[in-house]
Design a protein around this motif. Structure first.
Motif, PDB file in Angstrom:
ATOM      1  N   ALA A  53     -14.331 -66.096  25.882  1.00 38.54           N
ATOM      2  CA  ALA A  53     -14.321 -66.413  24.451  1.00 38.54           C
ATOM      3  C   ALA A  53     -15.433 -65.673  23.717  1.00 38.54           C
ATOM      4  O   ALA A  53     -16.420 -65.229  24.315  1.00 38.54           O
ATOM      5  CB  ALA A  53     -14.464 -67.917  24.254  1.00 38.54           C
ATOM      6  N   ASP A  54     -15.284 -65.581  22.412  1.00 35.80           N
ATOM      7  CA  ASP A  54     -16.316 -64.944  21.591  1.00 35.80           C
ATOM      8  C   ASP A  54     -17.596 -65.768  21.588  1.00 35.80           C
ATOM      9  O   ASP A  54     -18.704 -65.214  21.625  1.00 35.80           O
ATOM     10  CB  ASP A  54     -15.815 -64.776  20.156  1.00 35.80           C
ATOM     11  N   VAL A  55     -17.450 -67.088  21.501  1.00 33.12           N
ATOM     12  CA  VAL A  55     -18.590 -67.997  21.509  1.00 33.12           C
ATOM     13  C   VAL A  55     -18.267 -69.142  22.458  1.00 33.12           C
ATOM     14  O   VAL A  55     -17.192 -69.737  22.362  1.00 33.12           O
ATOM     15  CB  VAL A  55     -18.884 -68.567  20.099  1.00 33.12           C
ATOM     16  N   ALA A  56     -19.179 -69.439  23.370  1.00 34.85           N
ATOM     17  CA  ALA A  56     -19.000 -70.558  24.297  1.00 34.85           C
ATOM     18  C   ALA A  56     -20.108 -71.580  24.063  1.00 34.85           C
ATOM     19  O   ALA A  56     -21.283 -71.229  24.026  1.00 34.85           O
ATOM     20  CB  ALA A  56     -19.029 -70.075  25.740  1.00 34.85           C
ATOM     21  N   ILE A  57     -19.704 -72.841  23.894  1.00 34.26           N
ATOM     22  CA  ILE A  57     -20.670 -73.924  23.805  1.00 34.26           C
ATOM     23  C   ILE A  57     -20.293 -74.961  24.851  1.00 34.26           C
ATOM     24  O   ILE A  57     -19.160 -74.984  25.348  1.00 34.26           O
ATOM     25  CB  ILE A  57     -20.730 -74.559  22.404  1.00 34.26           C
ATOM     26  N   ALA A  58     -21.230 -75.813  25.214  1.00 39.53           N
ATOM     27  CA  ALA A  58     -20.970 -76.788  26.275  1.00 39.53           C
ATOM     28  C   ALA A  58     -21.607 -78.120  25.952  1.00 39.53           C
ATOM     29  O   ALA A  58     -22.689 -78.190  25.350  1.00 39.53           O
ATOM     30  CB  ALA A  58     -21.489 -76.270  27.614  1.00 39.53           C
ATOM     31  N   PRO A 104     -14.347 -61.787   7.765  1.00 41.29           N
ATOM     32  CA  PRO A 104     -13.196 -60.887   7.882  1.00 41.29           C
ATOM     33  C   PRO A 104     -12.876 -60.620   9.353  1.00 41.29           C
ATOM     34  O   PRO A 104     -13.757 -60.233  10.132  1.00 41.29           O
ATOM     35  CB  PRO A 104     -13.657 -59.607   7.177  1.00 41.29           C
ATOM     36  N   SER A 105     -11.634 -60.823   9.733  1.00 45.90           N
ATOM     37  CA  SER A 105     -11.259 -60.707  11.147  1.00 45.90           C
ATOM     38  C   SER A 105     -11.499 -59.298  11.690  1.00 45.90           C
ATOM     39  O   SER A 105     -11.867 -59.129  12.856  1.00 45.90           O
ATOM     40  CB  SER A 105      -9.793 -61.105  11.338  1.00 45.90           C
ATOM     41  N   ALA A 106     -11.328 -58.282  10.841  1.00 46.07           N
ATOM     42  CA  ALA A 106     -11.545 -56.913  11.310  1.00 46.07           C
ATOM     43  C   ALA A 106     -13.005 -56.684  11.687  1.00 46.07           C
ATOM     44  O   ALA A 106     -13.314 -56.017  12.677  1.00 46.07           O
ATOM     45  CB  ALA A 106     -11.117 -55.913  10.239  1.00 46.07           C
ATOM     46  N   ALA A 107     -13.920 -57.240  10.923  1.00 48.24           N
ATOM     47  CA  ALA A 107     -15.339 -57.097  11.224  1.00 48.24           C
ATOM     48  C   ALA A 107     -15.704 -57.867  12.487  1.00 48.24           C
ATOM     49  O   ALA A 107     -16.542 -57.419  13.282  1.00 48.24           O
ATOM     50  CB  ALA A 107     -16.184 -57.577  10.044  1.00 48.24           C
ATOM     51  N   VAL A 108     -15.078 -59.026  12.682  1.00 50.47           N
ATOM     52  CA  VAL A 108     -15.313 -59.807  13.900  1.00 50.47           C
ATOM     53  C   VAL A 108     -14.855 -59.007  15.122  1.00 50.47           C
ATOM     54  O   VAL A 108     -15.566 -58.890  16.120  1.00 50.47           O
ATOM     55  CB  VAL A 108     -14.594 -61.159  13.842  1.00 50.47           C
ATOM     56  N   ARG A 109     -13.655 -58.444  15.035  1.00 47.06           N
ATOM     57  CA  ARG A 109     -13.122 -57.674  16.164  1.00 47.06           C
ATOM     58  C   ARG A 109     -13.968 -56.439  16.449  1.00 47.06           C
ATOM     59  O   ARG A 109     -14.240 -56.089  17.597  1.00 47.06           O
ATOM     60  CB  ARG A 109     -11.674 -57.269  15.888  1.00 47.06           C
ATOM     61  N   ALA A 110     -14.393 -55.757  15.387  1.00 43.65           N
ATOM     62  CA  ALA A 110     -15.193 -54.545  15.574  1.00 43.65           C
ATOM     63  C   ALA A 110     -16.544 -54.871  16.197  1.00 43.65           C
ATOM     64  O   ALA A 110     -17.042 -54.131  17.059  1.00 43.65           O
ATOM     65  CB  ALA A 110     -15.387 -53.836  14.237  1.00 43.65           C
ATOM     66  N   THR A 111     -17.159 -55.973  15.779  1.00 42.89           N
ATOM     67  CA  THR A 111     -18.446 -56.373  16.351  1.00 42.89           C
ATOM     68  C   THR A 111     -18.283 -56.712  17.823  1.00 42.89           C
ATOM     69  O   THR A 111     -19.113 -56.327  18.664  1.00 42.89           O
ATOM     70  CB  THR A 111     -19.013 -57.581  15.590  1.00 42.89           C
ATOM     71  N   ARG A 112     -17.206 -57.431  18.161  1.00 41.23           N
ATOM     72  CA  ARG A 112     -16.921 -57.744  19.565  1.00 41.23           C
ATOM     73  C   ARG A 112     -16.791 -56.455  20.382  1.00 41.23           C
ATOM     74  O   ARG A 112     -17.357 -56.334  21.474  1.00 41.23           O
ATOM     75  CB  ARG A 112     -15.637 -58.558  19.670  1.00 41.23           C
ATOM     76  N   ALA A 113     -16.057 -55.484  19.856  1.00 42.33           N
ATOM     77  CA  ALA A 113     -15.852 -54.229  20.569  1.00 42.33           C
ATOM     78  C   ALA A 113     -17.169 -53.475  20.754  1.00 42.33           C
ATOM     79  O   ALA A 113     -17.429 -52.904  21.823  1.00 42.33           O
ATOM     80  CB  ALA A 113     -14.844 -53.361  19.825  1.00 42.33           C
TER      81      ALA A 113
END
Length: 261
Positions: free
Chosen positions: A121-126, A206-215
């Protein structure tokens, strides 16, 4: 096998085999994969992945393995390999490559293959009572899977990744946070509220910025500084021209002007 619900654009996907501590099966993997794809296709802005009952996931369904194993070791090996190739590995990849942000809310024990899924996942919390455990080497004589060997060294470094994998010790949620394995450890009662708050925050980006940062983050360990700088530049050229960025700048200028009066 799974439960899904959508509220305010956030889809929750919960593994739903509480009687087995959400042990992983091919059918569960297929259903979760379909639910993840359906969430993105239906216009959901983010996904929260969790488990029902006391666990996130106890890992592979060893009871099911036992039934197949009665046919012989070769039959079991072929079955496991096929299920990983066709269902479980695609689930981990779909989480990691999701066009919308995915937050894993680890509500209890996260064991074996469940670790790979949660960390995709992009962010994991527990929850504070949760823990992470990789028993494959010490207890089963196999290797960590479903992406755990990809995620662990990137999050923990080689020493801790190997220690966690080879020694099979429990990593409680507080230590997981301190090590950087997860983003945050929260009180059990606050887990889903925190997960939904993170999901709403990511959904507003913005989803595109989220995806680009992940990449960019995923590529960084194997990239040169020059390559990474150039990829960042290309992203900025693309996104600075967006309406979202222009509106954000306009709001900043207005607030700054008002503060100066």
């Amino acid at each position: 096998m799974i439960k899904t619900s959508t509220h305010d654009g956030i889809t929750t996907i919960a593994f739903d085999r509480p009687e087995t501590l959400n042990a992983l099966t091919r059918e569960l993997g297929e259903q979760a994969l379909c639910a993840l794809r359906d969430a993105a296709a239906s216009g959901a802005k983010a996904v929260v992945l969790t488990g029902t009952g006391r666990a996130f996931s106890a890992g592979a369904d060893l009871v099911g393995f036992s039934a197949v194993g009665a046919q012989g070791g070769e039959a079991l090996a072929q079955s496991v390999g096929r299920d990983m190739r066709e269902a479980m590995n695609p689930l981990s990849e779909a989480i990691a490559d999701s066009p919308i942000p995915v937050i894993s809310a680890v509500n209890g024990p996260c064991v074996g293959g469940g670790v790979g899924i949660a960390l995709a996942a992009d962010v994991a919390i527990a929850a504070r009572s949760a823990y992470f455990l990789l028993p494959q080497v010490t207890q089963l004589g196999i290797v960590p899977d479903l992406g755990a060997t990809w995620a662990l060294p990137r999050k923990l470094g080689r020493a801790r990744a190997l220690g966690a994998s080879l020694l099979g010790e429990r990593i409680d949620a507080e230590r997981a946070e301190a090590w950087g394995l997860i983003w945050k450890c929260v009180d059990d009662a606050a887990l889903m509220d925190e997960a939904m708050a993170i999901a709403r925050q990511l959904a507003r980006s913005p989803s595109a910025a989220v995806r680009a940062t992940r990449a960019l983050i995923d590529a960084a360990p194997s990239a040169t500084l020059h390559t990474q700088l150039e990829q960042e530049r290309l992203c900025q050229v693309e996104f600075v021209g967006s309406a979202f960025f222009r509106e954000a700048v306009a709001r900043f200028v207005t607030v700054s002007s008002n503060l100066g009066r």
